[in-house]
Motif scaffolding. Structure first.
Motif, short mmCIF file in Angstrom:
data_model
loop_
_atom_site.label_atom_id
_atom_site.label_comp_id
_atom_site.label_asym_id
_atom_site.label_seq_id
_atom_site.Cartn_x
_atom_site.Cartn_y
_atom_site.Cartn_z
N LYS A 64 0.57 6.90 -4.78
CA LYS A 64 1.71 6.03 -4.47
C LYS A 64 2.81 6.17 -5.52
CE LYS A 64 2.55 0.99 -4.33
NZ LYS A 64 1.84 -0.30 -4.40
N ASN A 78 6.30 4.16 4.61
CA ASN A 78 6.89 3.83 5.92
C ASN A 78 8.20 3.06 5.75
OD1 ASN A 78 4.81 5.05 7.33
ND2 ASN A 78 3.64 3.15 7.59
N THR A 85 0.86 -1.18 0.00
CA THR A 85 0.00 0.00 0.00
C THR A 85 0.90 1.24 0.00
OG1 THR A 85 -0.07 0.21 2.41
CG2 THR A 85 -1.73 -1.24 1.36
N LYS A 86 0.29 2.37 -0.25
CA LYS A 86 1.06 3.61 -0.22
C LYS A 86 1.71 3.80 1.15
CE LYS A 86 0.52 8.60 -0.05
NZ LYS A 86 -0.44 9.73 -0.06
N ASP A 87 0.94 3.60 2.21
CA ASP A 87 1.47 3.79 3.56
C ASP A 87 2.61 2.82 3.86
OD1 ASP A 87 -0.26 5.86 4.03
OD2 ASP A 87 -1.74 4.64 5.10
N GLU A 88 2.45 1.57 3.42
CA GLU A 88 3.50 0.57 3.66
C GLU A 88 4.79 0.97 2.93
OE1 GLU A 88 0.80 -3.49 4.27
OE2 GLU A 88 1.49 -2.90 2.26
#
Length: 483
Positions: free
Chosen positions: A385, A264, A258-261
């Motif tokens: 992303k 991060n 995901t974008k957040d993964e």
């Protein structure tokens, strides 16, 4: 195994029903505030341009039919730019497999002179080129010892000589970068067909290349998988029958994040990002293209290339993520029928079609088996992303020298990241966007009467800009992207 028509029809019907093709981005780039295509595609063809590939016109259709009826007993003489690279060696595999159809009459290489000498001994070209005069002298000595005659050139002038080789009727442009522009233009001016594997030819040089193709009446034949798929799918298409181009993308190294993964991971484990970004899940490609796939800048660049090759407006070119890399791209016709080209992830397939078009040569490759594949999946790309996608659309719509500036900035940022100088993965789009904005301020962005000199000037400026800005980012003098 032959791919049966019934499963293909069902498969394409599912694709048409899917809304994955019509994705709109979550965020627009600051540069031009222009979004990528939405579900509202352009009505009519006001923003289309004449294509450089032989498609979408009565003349192209008549030419294709004429060449098709000539049969597969042709013999083509190839000049191969970048003969020791991936494209070059695979093209020579085709020459080796089909000596009755092809001869390699001219070769250019970089610094791998041992391989070049072996190629010259095997294929006996009339001329070849190396990168440096020292390498040229060494090659001459090695060939002399072997009793092999071949004219040896060097440098960019040498590549140009290979492209202009009198015996060649088709030039395979397998070299990387803007260095391929001048030799390609020289070949076009001599009426030679181009098997296009050098992206910069149209991404950077489209404003000067397309008019040349029209003026000298040559055939620009795509040799990469996506644009070859589009080209193959357009065979037999009547003039103005094309409605939309749909480019497929593997999704690259971070497609399952995901974008957040991803963001991060960029913050917490940059070394792991560095390693993963240069490892492609499907294709065996060079490090530069593999990283471009990870940022999905490669797919944005292919949108620009598709615009110049097939004439479609940017509103009528979409991207869909297809992890299996079996459907290499698609076209939608005016009646909304969708036609695709499928095959294993094998670069020889588009190459052999580029040099044999419009013939179909029987090759000893593994046939496609849909039952073995099992399932094919598609999804929309996440534009937040992958900000490079939006930047490519913005540069394409800006036109002129902006696409050359975008391409050079990406190449420079890509190289700096791979050199592991401390540049973050998420700094790549930031550097590209800053270069595009800076080019406007510095007067490098030009849309009227664009020349090769304008394109090369923008290319050179963008590379220097990225180098200087990278130093500031690494030293902490420039604020990094927040994650």
């Amino acid at each position: 195994m032959r791919t049966a028509s019934a499963p293909l029809v069902i498969f394409l019907a599912l694709l048409v029903a899917s809304n994955a093709f019509n994705s709109s981005p979550a965020k627009r780039p600051r540069l031009l505030a222009i979004s990528t295509p939405s579900t509202l595609h352009a009505v009519g063809r006001d923003l289309w341009i004449p294509p450089s590939a032989p498609v979408d016109s009565e003349a192209a259709l008549r030419l294709t039919l004429k060449k098709s009826l000539e049969g597969a007993t042709f013999k083509k003489s190839l000049s191969i730019l970048g003969s020791t690279g991936s494209i070059g060696t695979q093209t020579l595999d085709i020459v080796r497999a089909k000596p009755e159809n092809f001869a390699a009459v001219a070769l250019s290489a970089g610094r791998n002179i041992n391989l070049l000498v072996e190629q010259i001994k095997e294929f006996r070209p009339v001329c070849a080129s190396t990168q440096t005069p020292e390498d040229a002298a060494l090659v001459r000595s090695m060939l002399s010892d072997a009793g092999v005659k071949c004219e040896i050139y060097h440098g960019i002038e040498g590549v140009d000589e290979v492209a202009k080789c009198e015996e060649a009727d088709t030039v395979v442009t397998g070299i990387v970068g803007a260095v391929g522009l001048q030799p390609t233009m020289s070949a076009i001016r001599l009426g030679k067909d181009i098997a296009l594997a050098n992206k910069e030819t149209l991404i950077s040089g489209g404003p000067v290349i397309n008019p040349l193709v029209k003026e000298f009446g040559v055939n620009m034949l795509p040799a990469d998988s996506e644009h070859s798929a589009i080209f193959q799918s357009l065979q037999g298409c009547p003039p103005e029958g094309l409605r939309r181009v749909i480019l497929t993308a593997s999704g690259g190294a971070f497609r399952d994040f995901t974008k957040d993964e991803l963001f991060n991971m960029c913050r917490d484990d940059p070394e792991a990002v560095q390693k993963k970004a240069t490892t492609h899940p499907n294709w065996d490609m060079g490090a530069k293209i593999t990283l471009d796939s990870a940022t999905m800048c490669n797919k944005g660049l292919e949108v620009i290339e598709a615009h110049y090759l097939f004439g479609a407006s940017y509103d009528d070119i979409d991207i869909v993520v297809h992890p299996q890399s079996i459907v290499h791209s698609m076209v939608e016709m005016q009646d909304t029928s969708v036609i695709s080209q499928m095959g294993w992830a094998d670069m020889r397939l588009p190459l052999v079609y580029a040099v044999s078009w419009p013939q179909r040569l029987r090759m000893d490759y593994k046939p496609l088996d849909l039952a073995e594949i099992g399932s094919l999946t598609f999804k929309a790309p996440d534009h937040s992303k992958y900000p490079c996608i939006n930047l490519c659309y913005a540069a394409g719509r800006a036109g002129g020298t902006m696409t050359a500036i975008l391409n050079a900035a990406n190449e420079a940022a890509n190289e700096k990241f791979r050199d592991n100088v401390g540049l973050g993965f998420l700094d790549i789009p930031k550097l590209i966007e800053a270069a595009m904005e800076g080019a406007r301020e510095e007067g490098l962005y030009k849309t009227d009467d664009v020349t090769l000199e304008d394109i090369l000037a923008g290319d050179e400026w963008a590379r220097k800009f990225v180098e200087g800005r990278t130093e500031k980012l690494v030293k902490g003098q420039e604020k990094k992207i927040l994650v």
